[in-house]
Design an enzyme around this catalytic site. Structure first.
Site, PDB file in Angstrom:
ATOM      1  N   GLY A  24       0.825  -1.196   0.000  1.00 22.50           N
ATOM      2  CA  GLY A  24       0.000   0.000   0.000  1.00 22.50           C
ATOM      3  C   GLY A  24       0.862   1.250   0.000  1.00 22.50           C
ATOM      4  CG  PHE A  25      -0.959   5.208   0.107  1.00 20.23           C
ATOM      5  CD1 PHE A  25      -0.678   5.779  -1.126  1.00 20.23           C
ATOM      6  CD2 PHE A  25      -2.288   5.075   0.487  1.00 20.23           C
ATOM      7  CE1 PHE A  25      -1.692   6.215  -1.967  1.00 20.23           C
ATOM      8  CE2 PHE A  25      -3.312   5.507  -0.333  1.00 20.23           C
ATOM      9  CZ  PHE A  25      -3.014   6.083  -1.566  1.00 20.23           C
ATOM     10  CD  GLU A 183     -14.025  11.244  -1.087  1.00 14.98           C
ATOM     11  OE1 GLU A 183     -13.184  12.145  -1.197  1.00 14.98           O
ATOM     12  OE2 GLU A 183     -13.721  10.034  -0.999  1.00 14.98           O
ATOM     13  CG  ASP A 313      -4.083   3.466   7.820  1.00 13.53           C
ATOM     14  OD1 ASP A 313      -3.575   4.571   8.080  1.00 13.53           O
ATOM     15  OD2 ASP A 313      -4.940   3.300   6.939  1.00 13.53           O
ATOM     16  CB  ALA A 326      -2.843   8.917   1.245  1.00  9.81           C
ATOM     17  CD  GLN A 327       1.308  13.244   1.834  1.00  4.22           C
ATOM     18  OE1 GLN A 327       2.356  13.317   2.459  1.00  4.22           O
ATOM     19  NE2 GLN A 327       1.280  12.984   0.534  1.00  4.22           N
TER      20      GLN A 327
END
Length: 424
Positions: A24-25, A183, A313, A326-327
């Site tokens: 992932g990120f 969203e 996370d 994300a950051q």
């Protein structure tokens, strides 16, 4: 050399072996940051691809193909290896056990892997908070497969009520007023308003409700009050029934039961709130905190095993919890790699310092909120364009950037009536 060790080496290469769990990120960021380090790297993930999770709801609502927001893990590592002298390989599998004393990682398939340093960046999964029926009956959107399940359920149900005329309880309930929930609800409402009149003229859009449930008294809790009010107003303008201060007691296949006893008929309940560690993390023998996340020190290391780093996370700094965005994942992945290299070179690792760049969320066409750190608070078209640019730029691979640019332009600018992607 053992068979396990040979999987992390080429020939007589004696450079330290770094195993990174998760593509992932955080994991991608860690591998990138190790590209010039004197190490060998093995990247592990349960999937053969990396998923750009912030756009999963666009897959769930038919704007994007899943391939538009996924990037092959083997393509990524081969690209890293071509540009540097670092030896990088990919291993598909689920980490079932970790023996930090022996420095061995066990996967569900294939032989074990030995390591000198370990970076855990395997992310988290949906947290149902013990709500009865939520795991069995609600639809999360945390993986590619889950997003496709939402899309297929939505299209299948519209075809069903179109054929039968059974519109009683034709509601979609979205649980959670964070960025994902907002969203998702906003996009669903726009689809209901623009797509149904053309694609399903026999259906009355007013009979298909979109209901957003949020336990607190506001949506987008971490945002500035002005941006929260804007988001709530935009949702209501699109016809979303916003229910604040509403807690869920139970989820059933055809309804949501609230804490006050009210029952809301729902043909689909989308669970867009809460994350927790995967159950397998409990078997790893590492200290866990809230939500099962692994507790680390300020240098992102597991205190009892300083050669084990945690990023993204799945980790939580005991005295400095970070937002699960994300950051923070990208930055912790990079810092874990830098601190690992510092150990190899005999330097002291540095405490992690989070640089807040801000956050953003979109409600729908030309409506978004963006809170730029030490900068302006944006709403409307400007925020929406900023959201588009940031998300497209952050994708892996030029093909994905081009395809997502075209698809989102088509959905939001090219025409008012949305064309749904209904196949892979």
């Amino acid at each position: 050399m053992s068979a396990a060790a040979s999987l992390g080496a080429t020939g007589t290469d004696t450079r330290p072996h770094v195993v990174v769990v998760g593509a992932g990120f955080a994991g991608i960021s860690a591998v990138r940051s190790l590209r010039k380090a004197p190490v060998r790297v093995t990247l592990i993930d349960r999937h053969s691809y990396s998923t750009f999770q912030p756009l999963l709801y666009q897959v769930a609502t038919g704007a994007l193909n899943p391939g538009d927001i996924t990037y092959g893990a083997r393509s990524f590592v081969s690209g890293v290896e071509r540009k540097t002298s670092t030896w990088v390989t990919f291993r598909k599998g689920v980490v079932t056990e970790i023996d930090p004393d022996a420095k061995v990682v066990t996967l569900d398939v294939g032989p074990d892997l030995t390591y000198d340093y370990l970076i855990l960046a395997n992310g988290v999964t949906t947290n149902y908070f013990g709500v009865p029926g939520a795991r069995e009956s609600a639809y999360p959107i945390y993986t590619r497969a889950e997003a496709l399940a939402v899309r297929d359920r939505m299209m299948g149900y519209l075809d069903h009520i179109s054929a039968t005329g059974e519109t009683d309880g034709a509601s979609v309930v979205v649980v959670g007023g964070g960025a994902t929930g907002v969203e998702m609800a906003g996009t669903l409402a726009e689809l209901r308003n623009s797509m149904l009149p053309e694609r399903f003229p026999e259906l009355d859009p007013d009979h298909v409700k979109v209901i957003l449930l949020e336990m607190t008294d506001k949506v987008l809790g971490p945002f500035d009050a002005k941006l929260r009010r804007y988001a709530a107003n935009q949702l209501r303008e699109r016809g979303v029934e916003l229910r604040l201060g509403t807690a869920v007691a139970e989820v059933r296949p055809d309804r949501v039961v609230l804490k006050d006893g009210e029952e809301i008929p729902a043909q689909m309940t989308i669970w867009a709130t809460g994350v927790a560690a995967h159950d397998t993390v409990k078997k790893w023998g590492l200290t866990q905190g809230r939500g099962g996340r692994i507790v680390v020190d300020s240098q992102l290391r597991v205190p009892e095993h300083p050669e084990v780093f945690v990023a993204g996370d799945i980790g939580v700094i005991d005295d400095n919890p970070l937002p699960q965005l994300a950051q923070p994942a990208i930055q912790t992945g990079a810092q874990a790699a830098k601190n690992l290299v510092a150990l190899i070179e005999g330097r002291a690792p540095e405490p992690f310092k989070y640089f807040d760049k801000g956050t953003m969320a979109t409600i729908g066409r030309r409506a978004a909120v963006a809170e730029i750190a030490h900068g302006p608070k944006l709403t409307g078209t400007i925020a929406w364009l900023a959201w588009m640019f940031v998300h497209i730029f952050a994708l892996l691979g030029n093909r994905n950037r081009i395809m997502v640019s075209l698809a989102l332009t088509f959905r939001y600018i090219g025409q008012r009536r949305s064309q749904l992607v209904v196949g892979d």
